[in-house]
Design a protein around this motif. Structure first.
Motif, PDB file in Angstrom:
ATOM      1  N   VAL A   1       0.868  -1.178   0.000  1.00 52.90           N
ATOM      2  CA  VAL A   1       0.000   0.000   0.000  1.00 52.90           C
ATOM      3  C   VAL A   1       0.903   1.227   0.000  1.00 52.90           C
ATOM      4  O   VAL A   1       1.884   1.285   0.755  1.00 52.90           O
ATOM      5  CB  VAL A   1      -0.930   0.024   1.229  1.00 52.90           C
ATOM      6  N   GLY A   2       0.592   2.194  -0.849  1.00 53.20           N
ATOM      7  CA  GLY A   2       1.448   3.367  -0.882  1.00 53.20           C
ATOM      8  C   GLY A   2       0.840   4.521  -1.653  1.00 53.20           C
ATOM      9  O   GLY A   2      -0.223   4.406  -2.275  1.00 53.20           O
ATOM     10  N   GLY A   3       1.543   5.646  -1.600  1.00 54.34           N
ATOM     11  CA  GLY A   3       1.102   6.841  -2.299  1.00 54.34           C
ATOM     12  C   GLY A   3       2.274   7.707  -2.702  1.00 54.34           C
ATOM     13  O   GLY A   3       3.338   7.698  -2.053  1.00 54.34           O
ATOM     14  N   ASP A   4       2.089   8.444  -3.786  1.00 56.59           N
ATOM     15  CA  ASP A   4       3.077   9.396  -4.286  1.00 56.59           C
ATOM     16  C   ASP A   4       2.363  10.741  -4.403  1.00 56.59           C
ATOM     17  O   ASP A   4       1.500  10.918  -5.271  1.00 56.59           O
ATOM     18  CB  ASP A   4       3.622   8.931  -5.640  1.00 56.59           C
ATOM     19  N   ILE A   5       2.700  11.691  -3.527  1.00 58.56           N
ATOM     20  CA  ILE A   5       1.955  12.942  -3.395  1.00 58.56           C
ATOM     21  C   ILE A   5       2.888  14.104  -3.717  1.00 58.56           C
ATOM     22  O   ILE A   5       3.956  14.251  -3.106  1.00 58.56           O
ATOM     23  CB  ILE A   5       1.391  13.091  -1.968  1.00 58.56           C
ATOM     24  N   THR A   6       2.474  14.934  -4.681  1.00 57.25           N
ATOM     25  CA  THR A   6       3.308  16.048  -5.129  1.00 57.25           C
ATOM     26  C   THR A   6       2.486  17.329  -5.156  1.00 57.25           C
ATOM     27  O   THR A   6       1.395  17.366  -5.730  1.00 57.25           O
ATOM     28  CB  THR A   6       3.871  15.785  -6.531  1.00 57.25           C
ATOM     29  N   ALA A   7       3.002  18.371  -4.536  1.00 51.71           N
ATOM     30  CA  ALA A   7       2.390  19.708  -4.571  1.00 51.71           C
ATOM     31  C   ALA A   7       3.447  20.691  -5.057  1.00 51.71           C
ATOM     32  O   ALA A   7       4.562  20.735  -4.508  1.00 51.71           O
ATOM     33  CB  ALA A   7       1.870  20.109  -3.196  1.00 51.71           C
ATOM     34  N   GLN A   8       3.113  21.501  -6.068  1.00 54.13           N
ATOM     35  CA  GLN A   8       4.099  22.361  -6.703  1.00 54.13           C
ATOM     36  C   GLN A   8       3.553  23.773  -6.922  1.00 54.13           C
ATOM     37  O   GLN A   8       2.351  24.016  -6.853  1.00 54.13           O
ATOM     38  CB  GLN A   8       4.533  21.766  -8.053  1.00 54.13           C
ATOM     39  N   GLN A   9       4.476  24.677  -7.207  1.00 55.43           N
ATOM     40  CA  GLN A   9       4.148  26.049  -7.601  1.00 55.43           C
ATOM     41  C   GLN A   9       4.913  26.361  -8.878  1.00 55.43           C
ATOM     42  O   GLN A   9       6.144  26.245  -8.920  1.00 55.43           O
ATOM     43  CB  GLN A   9       4.529  27.039  -6.504  1.00 55.43           C
ATOM     44  N   ALA A  10       4.189  26.727  -9.939  1.00 54.26           N
ATOM     45  CA  ALA A  10       4.806  27.015 -11.230  1.00 54.26           C
ATOM     46  C   ALA A  10       4.617  28.490 -11.569  1.00 54.26           C
ATOM     47  O   ALA A  10       3.533  29.050 -11.374  1.00 54.26           O
ATOM     48  CB  ALA A  10       4.189  26.142 -12.325  1.00 54.26           C
ATOM     49  N   ASN A  11       5.676  29.123 -12.083  1.00 54.70           N
ATOM     50  CA  ASN A  11       5.626  30.526 -12.498  1.00 54.70           C
ATOM     51  C   ASN A  11       6.320  30.677 -13.844  1.00 54.70           C
ATOM     52  O   ASN A  11       7.399  30.104 -14.058  1.00 54.70           O
ATOM     53  CB  ASN A  11       6.326  31.435 -11.477  1.00 54.70           C
ATOM     54  N   ARG A  12       5.707  31.450 -14.715  1.00 55.41           N
ATOM     55  CA  ARG A  12       6.343  31.787 -16.006  1.00 55.41           C
ATOM     56  C   ARG A  12       6.150  33.283 -16.227  1.00 55.41           C
ATOM     57  O   ARG A  12       5.058  33.747 -16.517  1.00 55.41           O
ATOM     58  CB  ARG A  12       5.721  30.995 -17.151  1.00 55.41           C
ATOM     59  N   TYR A  13       7.256  34.025 -16.077  1.00 54.42           N
ATOM     60  CA  TYR A  13       7.224  35.472 -16.253  1.00 54.42           C
ATOM     61  C   TYR A  13       7.979  35.844 -17.520  1.00 54.42           C
ATOM     62  O   TYR A  13       9.144  35.496 -17.697  1.00 54.42           O
ATOM     63  CB  TYR A  13       7.854  36.172 -15.049  1.00 54.42           C
ATOM     64  N   VAL A  14       7.296  36.569 -18.410  1.00 50.34           N
ATOM     65  CA  VAL A  14       7.897  37.082 -19.637  1.00 50.34           C
ATOM     66  C   VAL A  14       7.925  38.596 -19.526  1.00 50.34           C
ATOM     67  O   VAL A  14       6.860  39.227 -19.465  1.00 50.34           O
ATOM     68  CB  VAL A  14       7.087  36.651 -20.884  1.00 50.34           C
ATOM     69  N   PRO A  15       9.103  39.214 -19.462  1.00 55.51           N
ATOM     70  CA  PRO A  15       9.151  40.669 -19.289  1.00 55.51           C
ATOM     71  C   PRO A  15       8.659  41.398 -20.537  1.00 55.51           C
ATOM     72  O   PRO A  15       8.705  40.859 -21.640  1.00 55.51           O
ATOM     73  CB  PRO A  15      10.641  40.944 -19.040  1.00 55.51           C
ATOM     74  N   PRO A  16       8.179  42.618 -20.376  1.00 59.55           N
ATOM     75  CA  PRO A  16       7.765  43.394 -21.540  1.00 59.55           C
ATOM     76  C   PRO A  16       8.966  43.831 -22.373  1.00 59.55           C
ATOM     77  O   PRO A  16      10.110  43.568 -22.006  1.00 59.55           O
ATOM     78  CB  PRO A  16       7.048  44.595 -20.911  1.00 59.55           C
ATOM     79  N   GLN A  17       8.694  44.459 -23.491  1.00 57.59           N
ATOM     80  CA  GLN A  17       9.697  45.001 -24.408  1.00 57.59           C
ATOM     81  C   GLN A  17      10.327  43.936 -25.275  1.00 57.59           C
ATOM     82  O   GLN A  17      11.462  44.074 -25.715  1.00 57.59           O
ATOM     83  CB  GLN A  17      10.806  45.764 -23.660  1.00 57.59           C
ATOM     84  N   GLY A  18       9.655  42.868 -25.528  1.00 57.06           N
ATOM     85  CA  GLY A  18      10.239  41.899 -26.433  1.00 57.06           C
ATOM     86  C   GLY A  18       9.436  40.628 -26.493  1.00 57.06           C
ATOM     87  O   GLY A  18       8.380  40.500 -25.893  1.00 57.06           O
ATOM     88  N   LEU A  19       9.959  39.654 -27.239  1.00 56.96           N
ATOM     89  CA  LEU A  19       9.368  38.337 -27.430  1.00 56.96           C
ATOM     90  C   LEU A  19       8.191  38.416 -28.400  1.00 56.96           C
ATOM     91  O   LEU A  19       8.161  39.268 -29.274  1.00 56.96           O
ATOM     92  CB  LEU A  19       8.951  37.706 -26.088  1.00 56.96           C
ATOM     93  N   PHE A  20       7.223  37.538 -28.264  1.00 58.31           N
ATOM     94  CA  PHE A  20       6.141  37.402 -29.231  1.00 58.31           C
ATOM     95  C   PHE A  20       4.889  38.131 -28.753  1.00 58.31           C
ATOM     96  O   PHE A  20       4.588  38.178 -27.573  1.00 58.31           O
ATOM     97  CB  PHE A  20       5.805  35.917 -29.432  1.00 58.31           C
ATOM     98  N   ASP A  21       4.141  38.650 -29.717  1.00 58.40           N
ATOM     99  CA  ASP A  21       2.820  39.193 -29.393  1.00 58.40           C
ATOM    100  C   ASP A  21       1.889  38.036 -29.041  1.00 58.40           C
ATOM    101  O   ASP A  21       1.993  36.971 -29.635  1.00 58.40           O
ATOM    102  CB  ASP A  21       2.263  39.980 -30.585  1.00 58.40           C
ATOM    103  N   PRO A  22       0.957  38.155 -28.086  1.00 58.53           N
ATOM    104  CA  PRO A  22       0.651  39.378 -27.335  1.00 58.53           C
ATOM    105  C   PRO A  22       1.482  39.568 -26.080  1.00 58.53           C
ATOM    106  O   PRO A  22       1.288  40.541 -25.363  1.00 58.53           O
ATOM    107  CB  PRO A  22      -0.818  39.171 -26.970  1.00 58.53           C
ATOM    108  N   VAL A  23       2.398  38.646 -25.783  1.00 58.62           N
ATOM    109  CA  VAL A  23       3.123  38.763 -24.523  1.00 58.62           C
ATOM    110  C   VAL A  23       4.297  39.725 -24.636  1.00 58.62           C
ATOM    111  O   VAL A  23       5.113  39.814 -23.732  1.00 58.62           O
ATOM    112  CB  VAL A  23       3.608  37.382 -24.040  1.00 58.62           C
ATOM    113  N   SER A  24       4.417  40.467 -25.733  1.00 60.27           N
ATOM    114  CA  SER A  24       5.401  41.540 -25.796  1.00 60.27           C
ATOM    115  C   SER A  24       5.086  42.620 -24.773  1.00 60.27           C
ATOM    116  O   SER A  24       5.933  43.432 -24.421  1.00 60.27           O
ATOM    117  CB  SER A  24       5.448  42.132 -27.202  1.00 60.27           C
ATOM    118  N   LEU A  25       3.842  42.631 -24.272  1.00 61.49           N
ATOM    119  CA  LEU A  25       3.449  43.565 -23.226  1.00 61.49           C
ATOM    120  C   LEU A  25       3.856  43.072 -21.838  1.00 61.49           C
ATOM    121  O   LEU A  25       3.681  43.784 -20.856  1.00 61.49           O
ATOM    122  CB  LEU A  25       1.929  43.767 -23.251  1.00 61.49           C
ATOM    123  N   GLY A  26       4.412  41.850 -21.768  1.00 56.44           N
ATOM    124  CA  GLY A  26       4.751  41.252 -20.492  1.00 56.44           C
ATOM    125  C   GLY A  26       3.640  40.356 -19.987  1.00 56.44           C
ATOM    126  O   GLY A  26       2.450  40.681 -20.133  1.00 56.44           O
TER     127      GLY A  26
END
Length: 844
Positions: free
Chosen positions: A452-477
């Motif tokens: 009997v067993g368990g595999d338990i995972t809790a996570q926090q994910a972040n993806r920040y794209v700064p403004p002034q570049g990259l692809f539209d629409p995330v060129s706004l950040g």
């Protein structure tokens, strides 16, 4: 009456030939609870041994079992030393994967590959499970998606078996407990902004397997296909990998400590491009665009190396501490580890800190009880390096002296190295894996095992794209935050009865059991787009905000029975069947059955072969079996997606629902059917071992996305998953283990592995010329009669006007290797210095 006296047995266990001490070797007196374990020097002491004659047995993984008889006098010490012989093919090796309750290798009619991870740890540093599997098991392909620390690799066993099933990778168990092994958790590292329903896509992502510390692994067993994995049911068509962690051993022993610190460095290995700008009159007259040229004389040339500001030397640090010990009624293993690997980019990191504790108790000769507990905290950060604007693109296009261009359109990278550092795609989480196993033997012929067993995972994910570049629409950040949680729970029972058949009095083993798993994934995502500057990152401050939830749950329950009949302890015939059901299957599916039949014949024990002195062992084997590959959890349901449209009355842009896929309540798992044949042989005084396997595996009822008639479903591009296709894989696997030299001064061990695979789509099951894939060019296709997702090209041909046009599509090659080879060599010098080499080849 005088009580019986006791004495002590003391000795040393070494490897035959080289005389290298073996640890941890286990010493036992069969039929008693007496035992001992060797220390790092190979020494052991067994105390309180009743006076009289005894048989002492010594055993260790990879070596032949040895026994000696000794007489112990009251109050005296008897000395018994052992020299265990290395065995390239060990038929008495215990296997737990794909068997009902554990079995020796001699009884198995299918191939099971065992990787001695503890031995490899002494020779090479493996940072994750994928590296541990790399080039160690023929037929197992490990493809690294990137050299970035923490990036998930792809594991394929005997080719690609599906186009649309829930998983293409093998099922992973750790000490009998199923664990989450799928890539994911992070937002994929590509040009696409995370969105609802975007479960896949190009780019790097983290691997759940990286949370397992390779230093805690004793061995790995690989069941490569349906012929070996039938007992695992509707998820096992892609194979099963069982990870067995280190444990203590019962017996008299000293505490054994192991402390290690490893340091390393990763540096950029290529030349760095230097960019130049000539400050001419045009640039001097435009200070807003070319601020770096202001104040310079006309014609001045300025230069800069973009990569100097974007790269660093990444540090690698690995430290671990473990202790192993026990007594006659208990044993334990405990470990701490801290690993940190930095990439060559400042926002590239893979970090793991964890602990493991494995305890086992032996209250009587009828009961064993074990508890395995692991906790790990992980942190992974990915730089922007694939499927989008990359540092290398920027280094090539960089213009010194020019101001960064805000809101750059698609396909143009940042113009400032500092913006690459501000990109933040990271995943942090905590994971707990707990398993308990109870073994109960009420009689010598009746055994139970419950896990009997368990595999338990809790996570926090972040993806920040700064403004002034990259692809539209995330060129706004843009900031996207998620809280993914994955839980897997396991209940596994197996019972075994030894008996004799009423006809012929042949010994037989009847096994029965059940498995229940509950897999659940949930995530809540918040996304904000549009930031005034890089100083603000929280979602609440974005000009546009959105959120959505993700949830999936799969429950499965299976039952199996198995009968194994033996003849003269050399011929073994095994038959089994598993019945399965799952919450994924449609309501019209009640039971699914997966049969298995195999035979193993240790032909070298026949008299007519015993005169061949160069042949030590020869086992021939033949197996056939079936296993399933389930579809996605919601494949039986009709799905819709939100689209933007224009209201006919108001003319305003509004959101509307659009039919995406039509559910199929009759959907069932793909059925993998495999036949394999081969032999295991030990030759030349056990200096040479050969394992050869041929397999032919067919996936029937393959899941295909069948286009539906637009006039019937009310729109174009709508598909339905149907069990109509067929896929085939066939190939060979060869493993040769040799010991050309084994002596006190030098020991040379070598391993050669080779595998070949031929992958084909037999048919779609519906009218379709091909399925194409690709981001900017559709250069991959699945075509009947060719490998899945193979590469295709159009050669330029003259069009008769002096120009060229694209010619017909031509097959270029498969997307996975068709040939793989590896050669490893281990040299041990005077028992104290080890040199290890590994060559890995992939081609075809």
């Amino acid at each position: 009456m005088r009580a019986q006296g006791t004495g002590t047995i003391r000795g040393r266990v070494v490897e035959a030939g080289s005389e290298v001490p073996l640890s941890p070797a286990q010493l036992t007196i069969p039929g008693t609870a007496l035992g001992a374990v060797t220390d790092a020097g190979g020494h052991y002491v067994m105390v309180n041994v009743p006076a009289g004659p005894h048989t002492v047995r010594a055993r260790m993984i990879g070596f032949a079992i040895a026994e000696q008889t000794v007489s112990v006098a009251d109050g005296d010490t008897a000395h018994v030393d052992f020299a265990l012989a290395f065995r390239p093919i060990l038929l008495d090796e215990q296997i737990v994967t794909g068997t009902a309750g554990g079995a020796t290798k001699r009884t198995l009619g299918n191939a099971i590959t065992t990787i001695n991870a503890a031995d490899l740890r002494e020779k090479v540093v493996n940072l994750n499970v994928a590296e541990l599997l790399q080039a160690k098991a023929p037929g197992v392909t490990v493809l690294q998606s990137s050299g970035t620390p923490g990036a998930a690799g792809n594991i394929r066993v005997r080719g690609v078996n599906s186009l649309n099933a829930a998983s293409l990778e093998p099922v992973i168990y750790v000490d009998g407990v199923r664990v989450n092994s799928s890539p994911g958790g992070t937002f994929r590292n590509n040009y696409q902004q995370p969105s609802q329903g975007m479960a896949v896509g190009g780019g790097q992502t983290a691997s759940a397997l990286d949370a397992i510390n390779p230093d805690d692994i004793e061995s790995v067993e690989v069941a490569k296909g349906p012929a070996a994995a039938t007992l695992y049911g509707a998820d096992a068509a892609n194979g099963v990998i069982q990870i067995i962690t280190k444990k203590g051993r019962a017996g008299d022993q000293k505490l054994q400590w192991d402390a290690r610190v490893r340091l390393g460095q990763t540096a950029w290995g290529l030349d760095r491009r230097t960019s130049y700008t000539t400050c001419d009159a045009v640039r001097l007259a435009d200070p807003a665009t070319w601020p770096g040229c202001q104040g310079l004389a006309p014609g001045t040339m300025i230069s800069a190396t973009f990569l100097d500001d974007a790269l660093r030397d990444g540090l690698l640090r690995n430290s671990s501490l473990s202790v192993r010990g026990g007594g006659r009624a208990y044993s334990f293993y405990a470990a701490l580890d801290d690993d940190r690997e930095e990439g060559v980019f400042t926002n590239s990191l893979d970090q793991r800190t964890g602990t493991r504790a494995n305890f086992a108790f032996y209250p009587s000769d009828k009961v064993d009880f074990g508890v395995n507990l692991a906790y790990v905290r992980t942190k992974t950060a990915f730089p922007m390096t694939d499927n989008g604007p990359t540092v290398l693109d920027a280094a090539w296009d960089y213009e010194p002296g020019r101001a960064p261009q805000p809101g750059q359109p698609s396909s143009h990278p940042y113009g400032d190295p500092a913006l690459f550092e501000q990109y933040d795609n990271r995943l942090e989480g905590d994971r707990v894996t707990l398993g308990t196993t109870l073994a109960y033997r009420p009689a010598s012929w009746f055994r139970h095992r419950l896990t009997v067993g368990g595999d338990i995972t809790a996570q926090q994910a972040n993806r920040y794209v700064p403004p002034q570049g990259l692809f539209d629409p995330v060129s706004l950040g843009q900031m996207t935050q998620g809280a993914p949680r994955s839980d897997v729970y396991t209940l596994d029972y197996a019972g075994t009865i030894d008996h004799r058949l009423p006809f012929g009095r042949l010994p037989s083993t009847f096994s029965f059991g059940m498995q229940y798993t509950n897999k659940e994934y949930q995530n809540t995502i918040a996304q904000g787009t549009g930031f005034a500057s890089t100083a603000v990152k929280n979602v609440a401050s974005a000009s546009t905000r959105s959120s959505w939830d993700e949830f999936a749950q799969v429950k499965s329950l299976g039952f199996f029975v198995q009968e194994q009949v033996a003849w003269r302890d050399r011929l073994y015939v095994t038959g089994a069947v598993r019945e399965d059901n799952s919450s994924v299957f449609g309501s019209n599916i009640n039971q699914l059955y997966y049969p298995k039949l195999s035979a193993a014949y240790v032909v070298s024990e026949e008299r007519f072969l015993q005169r061949l002195t160069w042949l030590d062992n020869l086992k021939v084997r033949l197996a056939w079996g079936q296993a399933g590959n389930a579809p996605d959890p919601f494949a039986k349901d009709t799905t819709y997606q939100f689209v933007q449209t224009v209201d006919d009355v108001t003319g305003q842009v509004i959101s509307a629902l659009r039919l995406s896929t039509v559910g199929n309540p009759s959907l069932k798992p793909e059925r993998g059917s495999e036949i394999e044949a081969g032999f295991d042989a030990a030759l030349l005084g056990n200096r040479l071992g050969v394992e050869l396997t041929y397999y032919d595996k067919t996936t029937k009822d393959a899941l295909m996305r069948v286009p539906l008639i637009p006039s019937v479903v009310g729109g174009s591009g709508v598909t339905q998953l149907q069990n109509v296709g067929e896929i085939n894989n066939k190939g060979i696997e060869l493993s040769i283990l040799g010991t050309p030299i084994r002596g006190r001064l030098v020991t040379w061990d070598a391993r050669l592995g080779f595998s070949g695979n031929r992958n084909r789509l037999v048919h779609f099951g519906y009218s379709a010329p091909y399925i194409s894939y690709g981001l900017t060019t559709q250069n991959q296709r699945t075509v009947a009669g060719y490998p899945l997702a193979g590469y295709w090209v159009h050669d330029p041909v003259p069009d008769g006007t002096g120009s060229y046009a694209a010619g017909p599509a031509r097959f270029l090659g498969p997307s996975l290797p068709t040939r793989e080879g590896s050669l490893s060599n281990s040299f041990t010098i005077v028992g104290k210095l080890q040199l290890y080499t590994l060559l890995d080849y992939k081609g075809g």
